[in-house]
Design a protein around this motif. Structure first.
Motif, mmCIF file in Angstrom:
data_model
loop_
_atom_site.group_PDB
_atom_site.id
_atom_site.type_symbol
_atom_site.label_atom_id
_atom_site.label_comp_id
_atom_site.label_asym_id
_atom_site.label_seq_id
_atom_site.Cartn_x
_atom_site.Cartn_y
_atom_site.Cartn_z
ATOM 1 N N SER A 110 0.825 -1.201 0.000
ATOM 2 C CA SER A 110 0.000 0.000 0.000
ATOM 3 C C SER A 110 0.859 1.250 0.000
ATOM 4 O O SER A 110 1.989 1.254 0.504
ATOM 5 C CB SER A 110 -0.892 0.027 1.254
ATOM 6 O OG SER A 110 -1.835 -1.005 1.226
ATOM 7 N N ARG A 111 0.290 2.322 -0.515
ATOM 8 C CA ARG A 111 0.960 3.615 -0.425
ATOM 9 C C ARG A 111 0.833 4.123 1.002
ATOM 10 O O ARG A 111 -0.263 4.134 1.578
ATOM 11 C CB ARG A 111 0.343 4.606 -1.407
ATOM 12 C CG ARG A 111 1.107 5.897 -1.499
ATOM 13 C CD ARG A 111 0.720 6.693 -2.720
ATOM 14 N NE ARG A 111 1.562 7.877 -2.854
ATOM 15 C CZ ARG A 111 1.722 8.548 -3.982
ATOM 16 N NH1 ARG A 111 1.118 8.126 -5.081
ATOM 17 N NH2 ARG A 111 2.479 9.615 -4.025
ATOM 18 N N TRP A 112 1.940 4.559 1.583
ATOM 19 C CA TRP A 112 1.960 4.919 3.001
ATOM 20 C C TRP A 112 1.001 6.050 3.331
ATOM 21 O O TRP A 112 0.484 6.127 4.454
ATOM 22 C CB TRP A 112 3.377 5.281 3.416
ATOM 23 C CG TRP A 112 3.935 6.505 2.744
ATOM 24 C CD1 TRP A 112 4.468 6.595 1.493
ATOM 25 C CD2 TRP A 112 3.986 7.824 3.292
ATOM 26 N NE1 TRP A 112 4.861 7.886 1.220
ATOM 27 C CE2 TRP A 112 4.574 8.664 2.316
ATOM 28 C CE3 TRP A 112 3.607 8.371 4.504
ATOM 29 C CZ2 TRP A 112 4.781 10.025 2.520
ATOM 30 C CZ3 TRP A 112 3.813 9.737 4.718
ATOM 31 C CH2 TRP A 112 4.400 10.539 3.734
ATOM 32 N N HIS A 127 4.979 0.988 5.783
ATOM 33 C CA HIS A 127 4.879 1.024 4.327
ATOM 34 C C HIS A 127 5.848 2.032 3.720
ATOM 35 O O HIS A 127 6.352 1.817 2.606
ATOM 36 C CB HIS A 127 3.442 1.335 3.896
ATOM 37 C CG HIS A 127 2.541 0.144 3.954
ATOM 38 N ND1 HIS A 127 1.208 0.220 4.299
ATOM 39 C CD2 HIS A 127 2.781 -1.178 3.716
ATOM 40 C CE1 HIS A 127 0.663 -0.992 4.267
ATOM 41 N NE2 HIS A 127 1.605 -1.852 3.911
ATOM 42 N N MET A 159 8.594 0.995 1.038
ATOM 43 C CA MET A 159 8.669 1.715 -0.223
ATOM 44 C C MET A 159 10.116 2.081 -0.541
ATOM 45 O O MET A 159 10.593 1.883 -1.672
ATOM 46 C CB MET A 159 7.813 2.980 -0.140
ATOM 47 C CG MET A 159 7.885 3.899 -1.342
ATOM 48 S SD MET A 159 7.124 5.519 -1.006
ATOM 49 C CE MET A 159 8.361 6.246 0.098
ATOM 50 N N GLU A 200 5.894 1.138 -6.126
ATOM 51 C CA GLU A 200 6.739 1.603 -5.034
ATOM 52 C C GLU A 200 7.892 2.476 -5.521
ATOM 53 O O GLU A 200 8.299 3.417 -4.839
ATOM 54 C CB GLU A 200 7.293 0.412 -4.239
ATOM 55 C CG GLU A 200 6.230 -0.424 -3.563
ATOM 56 C CD GLU A 200 5.739 -1.560 -4.464
ATOM 57 O OE1 GLU A 200 5.929 -1.469 -5.696
ATOM 58 O OE2 GLU A 200 5.178 -2.528 -3.936
ATOM 59 N N TRP A 210 6.508 5.907 -6.088
ATOM 60 C CA TRP A 210 6.209 6.576 -4.824
ATOM 61 C C TRP A 210 7.490 7.029 -4.123
ATOM 62 O O TRP A 210 7.507 8.080 -3.486
ATOM 63 C CB TRP A 210 5.420 5.642 -3.914
ATOM 64 C CG TRP A 210 4.130 5.163 -4.501
ATOM 65 C CD1 TRP A 210 3.420 5.732 -5.520
ATOM 66 C CD2 TRP A 210 3.394 4.000 -4.112
ATOM 67 N NE1 TRP A 210 2.284 4.995 -5.785
ATOM 68 C CE2 TRP A 210 2.239 3.929 -4.938
ATOM 69 C CE3 TRP A 210 3.574 3.015 -3.144
ATOM 70 C CZ2 TRP A 210 1.294 2.916 -4.822
ATOM 71 C CZ3 TRP A 210 2.635 2.003 -3.020
ATOM 72 C CH2 TRP A 210 1.500 1.947 -3.850
#
Length: 308
Positions: A89-91, A163, A167, A239, A242
């Motif tokens: 997941s995106r943090w 996360h 990433m 990731e 991001w």
């Protein structure tokens, strides 16, 4: 200790087995009923019957499925229960999801997981975010999953820190793979070098660049010496993008990671030997499908189209 596990694919299925081998009870749910221990999420939660502990549900599903799963779990769990998001997941989404669950008194932990398809045997590196009390409650699960010994687990900080750490880990992974891949292409182009696989193999002991990724590169070269059977195409799963975006927001220079991300974009435009090496390593640790030049889908992939 009992655990519900949502998503029994390449990672989740192996995690279920490793946790069970440690003596914990795992009730898994997957849309593929051939893999599942329960018919749906409600049935999975209902099978968590221990009364002396909170119900714990670990979610290992693709990014696009996480919100619907968490929303449904928020209606099935009770105050004091815990949801762990172990997906990529995106943090920045973690705080929102934690707040959504907190409205029902449910606790939230984000946990980046690294180890790929080899994690069942070797253990998984875990990077967690959340409050210390909740992390402490979950330690039997983390101990079951992590490698034996001192390393392989970190309570990285507050919600989102797990996360974020994963990433950055994946951004570093991009850059290391790119360096090995470029070295492969350069060695392949040099007539003076007789055996590129043996050269890579020789680096596995005594050198400063030895690593598990190097071991996987050697495995790939032993299976396909010149990587003729693999297509030089590598997706970016999100990731890497991001990481570069976070670096921009924080004014931190990450030229190697950024360049490795852009190299993956380039892989969609031409069949690069370096990208063959990237694709080969991804297949070794992640079980990604190998797309060969003979693959009918090879010619039909849209060129230059981002894939996150």
């Amino acid at each position: 200790m009992e655990l519900g596990l949502v998503g029994l694919g390449k990672m989740g299925g192996n995690m279920r087995e490793r946790i069970r081998e440690a003596g914990l009870t795992v009730i898994g749910y997957d849309r593929d009923q051939a893999l599942s221990d329960s018919k749906d999420l409600a049935d999975m939660v209902g099978q968590l019957t221990a009364t002396d502990q909170p119900k714990v549900v670990w979610v290992m599903v693709p990014v696009q499925a996480i919100d619907p799963v968490i929303t449904e779990l928020s209606e099935l769990l009770s105050p004091g229960d815990i949801v762990i998001d172990g997906g990529n997941s995106r943090w920045t989404d973690d705080t929102r999801r934690a707040a959504q669950l907190a409205e029902k008194g449910i606790k939230f932990v984000d946990c980046g997981v690294s180890g790929g398809v080899w994690g069942k045997e070797n253990g998984y590196a875990l990077m967690c975010g959340g409050d210390a009390e909740t992390i402490g409650t979950l330690m039997p699960i983390f101990e079951a999953l992590k490698p034996e010994g001192e390393f392989g687990f970190v309570h990285a900080g507050q919600v989102g820190a797990g996360h974020f750490t994963k990433m950055v880990h994946n951004g570093i992974e991009y850059a290391i793979m790119q360096a090995y891949a470029e070295g492969f292409e350069l060695l392949e182009a040099a007539d003076i070098v007789d055996s590129v696989p043996e050269a890579f193999d020789s680096w596995r002991e005594g050198t400063v660049i030895r690593s598990w990724l190097l071991d996987l590169m050697v495995n790939a070269l032993k299976e396909d010496t010149h990587l003729d059977k693999i297509r030089g195409y590598a997706d970016d799963s999100g990731e890497g993008r991001w990481t570069v975006e976070a670096a921009i927001d924080l004014a931190v220079p990450v030229p190697a990671i950024a360049a490795s991300l852009f190299a993956r974009f380039a892989s969609r435009q031409e069949d690069s030997p370096a990208m063959k090496a990237i694709a080969a390593m991804r297949n070794q640790f992640g079980g990604h499908a190998v797309k060969g030049a003979e693959d009918p889908s090879y010619a039909s992939v849209p060129k230059g189209k981002p894939n996150s």
